[in-house]
Scaffold this motif. Structure first.
Motif, short mmCIF file in Angstrom:
data_model
loop_
_atom_site.label_atom_id
_atom_site.label_comp_id
_atom_site.label_asym_id
_atom_site.label_seq_id
_atom_site.Cartn_x
_atom_site.Cartn_y
_atom_site.Cartn_z
N GLN A 422 0.82 -1.21 0.00
CA GLN A 422 0.00 0.00 0.00
C GLN A 422 0.86 1.26 0.00
OE1 GLN A 422 -3.47 0.14 -0.24
NE2 GLN A 422 -3.13 -2.01 -0.73
N GLN A 423 1.99 1.20 0.64
CA GLN A 423 2.88 2.36 0.71
C GLN A 423 3.65 2.56 -0.59
OE1 GLN A 423 5.22 1.46 4.19
NE2 GLN A 423 3.69 2.24 5.61
N GLN A 424 3.98 1.47 -1.29
CA GLN A 424 4.82 1.57 -2.49
C GLN A 424 4.03 1.76 -3.77
OE1 GLN A 424 7.96 -1.31 -2.99
NE2 GLN A 424 8.19 -1.60 -0.80
N PHE A 425 2.79 1.24 -3.81
CA PHE A 425 2.03 1.26 -5.05
C PHE A 425 0.69 1.96 -4.84
CE2 PHE A 425 4.58 -2.61 -4.78
CZ PHE A 425 5.39 -2.46 -5.88
N GLU A 426 0.37 2.87 -5.72
CA GLU A 426 -0.88 3.63 -5.58
C GLU A 426 -2.10 2.72 -5.73
OE1 GLU A 426 -1.00 6.92 -8.20
OE2 GLU A 426 0.79 7.88 -7.36
N GLU A 427 -2.05 1.80 -6.65
CA GLU A 427 -3.17 0.89 -6.86
C GLU A 427 -2.68 -0.54 -6.82
OE1 GLU A 427 -5.28 1.77 -10.40
OE2 GLU A 427 -5.67 3.86 -9.87
N ALA A 428 -3.20 -1.31 -5.88
CA ALA A 428 -2.86 -2.73 -5.77
C ALA A 428 -4.14 -3.46 -5.40
CB ALA A 428 -1.76 -2.95 -4.73
N GLU A 429 -4.94 -3.77 -6.41
CA GLU A 429 -6.25 -4.37 -6.17
C GLU A 429 -6.16 -5.82 -5.75
OE1 GLU A 429 -8.54 -3.75 -9.66
OE2 GLU A 429 -8.61 -1.56 -9.44
N VAL A 430 -5.04 -6.46 -5.99
CA VAL A 430 -4.86 -7.87 -5.65
C VAL A 430 -3.84 -8.00 -4.53
CG1 VAL A 430 -4.16 -10.14 -6.52
CG2 VAL A 430 -5.41 -8.56 -8.01
N THR A 431 -4.16 -8.76 -3.51
CA THR A 431 -3.26 -8.97 -2.38
C THR A 431 -2.24 -10.05 -2.69
OG1 THR A 431 -4.59 -10.71 -1.35
CG2 THR A 431 -5.15 -8.43 -0.80
N ALA A 432 -1.25 -10.17 -1.85
CA ALA A 432 -0.29 -11.28 -1.95
C ALA A 432 -1.01 -12.60 -1.63
CB ALA A 432 0.88 -11.07 -1.00
N ASP A 433 -0.51 -13.67 -2.20
CA ASP A 433 -1.14 -14.99 -2.02
C ASP A 433 -0.55 -15.71 -0.81
OD1 ASP A 433 -2.36 -17.43 -2.19
OD2 ASP A 433 -1.15 -18.14 -3.86
N PHE A 434 -1.21 -15.55 0.34
CA PHE A 434 -0.79 -16.29 1.53
C PHE A 434 -1.53 -17.63 1.65
CE2 PHE A 434 1.07 -12.31 2.67
CZ PHE A 434 2.08 -12.62 3.55
N ASN A 435 -2.54 -17.85 0.83
CA ASN A 435 -3.33 -19.07 0.98
C ASN A 435 -2.65 -20.30 0.39
OD1 ASN A 435 -5.28 -17.90 2.50
ND2 ASN A 435 -6.72 -17.55 0.82
N THR A 436 -1.87 -20.13 -0.69
CA THR A 436 -1.09 -21.26 -1.18
C THR A 436 -0.09 -21.70 -0.12
OG1 THR A 436 -1.33 -20.59 -3.50
CG2 THR A 436 0.53 -22.01 -2.96
N LEU A 437 0.53 -20.73 0.53
CA LEU A 437 1.47 -21.02 1.61
C LEU A 437 0.76 -21.71 2.77
CD1 LEU A 437 4.11 -20.70 3.23
CD2 LEU A 437 3.47 -18.32 3.67
N ARG A 438 -0.41 -21.24 3.15
CA ARG A 438 -1.15 -21.83 4.27
C ARG A 438 -1.60 -23.26 3.94
NH1 ARG A 438 -4.05 -18.52 8.19
NH2 ARG A 438 -3.02 -16.50 8.43
N ARG A 439 -2.02 -23.48 2.69
CA ARG A 439 -2.40 -24.84 2.30
C ARG A 439 -1.21 -25.79 2.41
NH1 ARG A 439 -5.91 -22.38 -1.56
NH2 ARG A 439 -4.17 -22.18 -3.00
N GLU A 440 -0.03 -25.29 2.07
CA GLU A 440 1.17 -26.13 2.09
C GLU A 440 1.43 -26.72 3.48
OE1 GLU A 440 4.66 -28.03 0.75
OE2 GLU A 440 3.00 -27.12 -0.38
N VAL A 441 1.07 -25.96 4.54
CA VAL A 441 1.32 -26.44 5.91
C VAL A 441 0.02 -26.74 6.65
CG1 VAL A 441 3.60 -25.43 6.21
CG2 VAL A 441 1.59 -24.02 6.63
N SER A 442 -1.09 -26.90 5.89
CA SER A 442 -2.39 -27.30 6.45
C SER A 442 -2.87 -26.38 7.56
CB SER A 442 -2.30 -28.75 6.97
OG SER A 442 -1.91 -29.62 5.96
N LEU A 443 -2.79 -25.07 7.31
CA LEU A 443 -3.32 -24.09 8.26
C LEU A 443 -4.55 -23.41 7.65
CD1 LEU A 443 -0.03 -22.39 9.57
CD2 LEU A 443 -1.57 -23.88 10.85
#
Length: 596
Positions: A422-443
């Motif tokens: 949010q601080q670096q880019f004026e428009e970032a409609e898509v967030t980082a993908d933390f869900n692929t990471l969470r699936r990897e460790v079953s969280l």
């Protein structure tokens, strides 16, 4: 064009406008007006409480209390908001000599003068309690905050005046005030990361044990200390590691040989090439990042270090000691053309994660924030040791039953990544993908990730074409000197001849350089008429024919020129062997026989 009340609703429902969207619009307008009136009423009451306490508290006592607050918060509150926090403390926490908090004192002396609305609001304010809040979900109109002490969830209005900005898992200490089915923050609050809130919770538990007080008693008696712990820098946590810069500084006896050597390395990319200075990036582990929320791919590589060459100085800078030593070892192969003057380590900060530097290339139409996501490589976090959790990785934390620690780490990481984007880019409609990471460790999946459970991202290794044959503007005079034209400069031998010519003449006298130029001019001409597409060092008969019969057919042939030509070609083949390009032993034997 205006829409009549009895016209068909433009939404396509088939109903009349007055019975459809007009109703919704009117309802929204009423809600907006009610909310604006609520904000105004709160502000009016705050001003009345403030005016009252100014009259009751002598200036000397006021300043003494302010100094006390300043010391108890350990000077951690920004000066721009410290005054507001101080008055917040006086209104709701500090008990004056009469045993009353500021809001209670105001109520007792003014309850007969207040309007019914003001009276009700004042009573609500007296009953409010500070909550330790963390955002755990969001809807179109609300942010869902959880009181981590009681487990209660509160739908908080995301109206800009109530919640100026929102990050995943954002935390705070605050009062919540209900209005029209939603909750609104009352008074000042400071938004922080999940780890900051954990600091405050640890301080709360410590004070409860030390002073044998309840949670409510500690909050009232030690609000300044809780705010100080809430704003405590995260770097004080055990396990935060330092980020260092590792450098090498060389003096150069022959800058041309060094620059051409670096340029010839398959894993070193030229970033800038001018006559007086060059810049390089040493990179490897090329891969492509794909994300089903991204309109294209992101190609990236680990950047091990940057090299700057100017005049007679070469500087290498990297963020890991092992790459500093690897580059040092590589440059040692150049012998005495350069001298190591300094080998340094400089601490430049700290980090909860292993620092990395990445080279990124975006497909066309890919938003820049995807480069940020790709280079952070969240999937790598699965098996990276976490210093503050006994150097266990996320996978190991989960396997050992420490899911809560793994979730704390991920929540804090998601908060920080979102904030940086949010601080670096004026428009970032898509967030980082933390869900692929969470699936990897079953969280459990994060509710804040764009695409939710459908979001997927991955990395795949990719081969990258070498850039060692790249030609720069500063090379043109050298290429022209040995006869290359724009349409003949794209051959397998161009880069080798160019490098050899530049290195060779950098140590020669003017007369020697003239002879080398003439010999390489002829050699280039012979290569252009050949039908080979690589050096074919083993094709002895081919080279024998070129170096004897074909050379004799060149214009202005003389035995003396032939002798100089053979000498230079032999030196070129020896140089090619020395840099590991090909083994010309048999060809060089033929040249020796020709000489004899």
């Amino acid at each position: 064009m205006s829409i009549g009340r009895n016209d068909s609703c433009p939404c396509g429902s088939g109903k009349k406008y007055k019975n459809c969207c007009l109703k919704s619009e009117n309802k929204k307008q009423v809600i907006l007006q009610q909310r604006e009136r609520f904000y105004e009423s709160k502000q009016d009451l705050v001003e009345k409480v403030g005016d009252y306490l100014v009259q009751q508290v002598p200036i000397k006592q006021y300043n003494a209390l302010k100094n006390t607050f300043h010391e108890r918060t350990e000077k951690r509150i920004d000066k721009d908001i410290e005054e507001s926090y101080f008055t917040f403390w006086l209104y709701f926490f500090y008990r004056f000599d009469n045993g009353l908090r500021g809001i209670e004192w105001f109520y007792e002396d003014n309850k007969g003068k207040l309007t019914p609305e003001e009276l009700s609001m004042t009573k609500n304010w007296m009953d409010m309690r500070i909550r330790f809040l963390k955002a755990v979900d969001e809807t179109e109109e609300t942010a869902i905050f959880k009181d981590v002490l009681t487990g209660e969830n509160f739908p908080v209005s995301n109206d800009e005046e109530n919640l100026i900005y929102f990050y995943p898992w954002i935390c705070t200490l605050a009062f919540l005030e209900p209005f029209n089915g939603l909750y609104y923050f009352n008074g000042l609050r400071y938004n922080v990361s999940p780890y900051n809130l954990e600091n405050a919770l640890e301080t709360l538990e410590t004070l409860k044990k030390e002073e044998n007080l309840s949670t409510e008693e500690v909050i009232e008696a030690h609000f300044p200390e809780l705010i100080a712990s809430l704003l405590e820098p995260i770097s004080v946590h055990k396990g935060i590691s330092e980020v260092a810069e590792y450098s090498l500084t060389y003096s150069l006896n022959n800058p041309v040989i060094v620059s051409e050597f670096l340029r010839s390395q398959e894993d070193i990319k030229v970033e800038a090439w001018e006559v007086e200075k060059q810049e390089f990036t040493w990179a490897g582990n090329w891969r492509v990042y794909t994300d089903n929320a991204c309109p294209g791919n992101v190609q990236l590589a680990d950047a091990y270090g940057t090299l700057f060459l100017q005049e007679n100085t070469l500087i290498f800078v990297g963020i890991e000691a092992k790459y500093q030593q690897a580059m040092k070892h590589r440059l040692e192969s150049l012998g005495d053309v350069l001298t190591l003057e300094k080998e340094e380590k400089k601490v430049i900060g700290d980090s909860m994660a292993r620092p990395n530097s990445v080279l990124v290339v975006l497909d066309e139409m890919v938003p820049e924030h995807f480069a940020f996501y790709a280079q952070n490589d969240l999937l790598k976090e699965v098996d990276e040791p976490i210093p503050m959790y006994d150097n266990l990785s996320l996978r190991e934390l989960v396997s050992q039953g420490r899911e809560s620690d793994a979730l704390k780490w991920l929540e804090n990481l998601e908060y920080n990544v979102f904030r940086q984007v949010q601080q670096q880019f004026e428009e970032a409609e898509v967030t980082a993908d933390f869900n692929t990471l969470r699936r990897e460790v079953s969280l459990p999946l994060s509710p804040f990730v764009t695409g939710g459970s459908h979001r997927k991202s991955m990395y795949e290794p990719v081969e990258v074409a070498s850039n060692t044959n790249q030609i720069f503007e500063a090379d043109i005079p050298f290429l022209e000197a040995i006869g290359f034209k724009p349409h003949t400069a794209n051959h397998f031998y161009t880069a080798d001849l160019l490098r050899y010519y530049k290195e060779r003449t950098s140590t020669q006298t003017e007369e020697e350089a003239i002879q080398t130029t003439a010999a390489l001019y002829d050699f280039r001409a012979l290569l252009e008429t050949s039908n080979i597409d690589d050096w074919q060092a083993e094709a002895v008969s081919f080279w024998k024919a070129m170096l004897i019969s074909e050379y004799k057919e060149l214009p202005e042939f003389t035995a003396e020129k032939h002798k100089t030509f053979l000498y230079e070609v032999d030196a070129f083949f020896a140089w090619m062997e020395n840099i590991g390009r090909a083994n010309f032993a048999e060809v060089r034997n033929v040249i020796q026989q020709i000489k004899e």
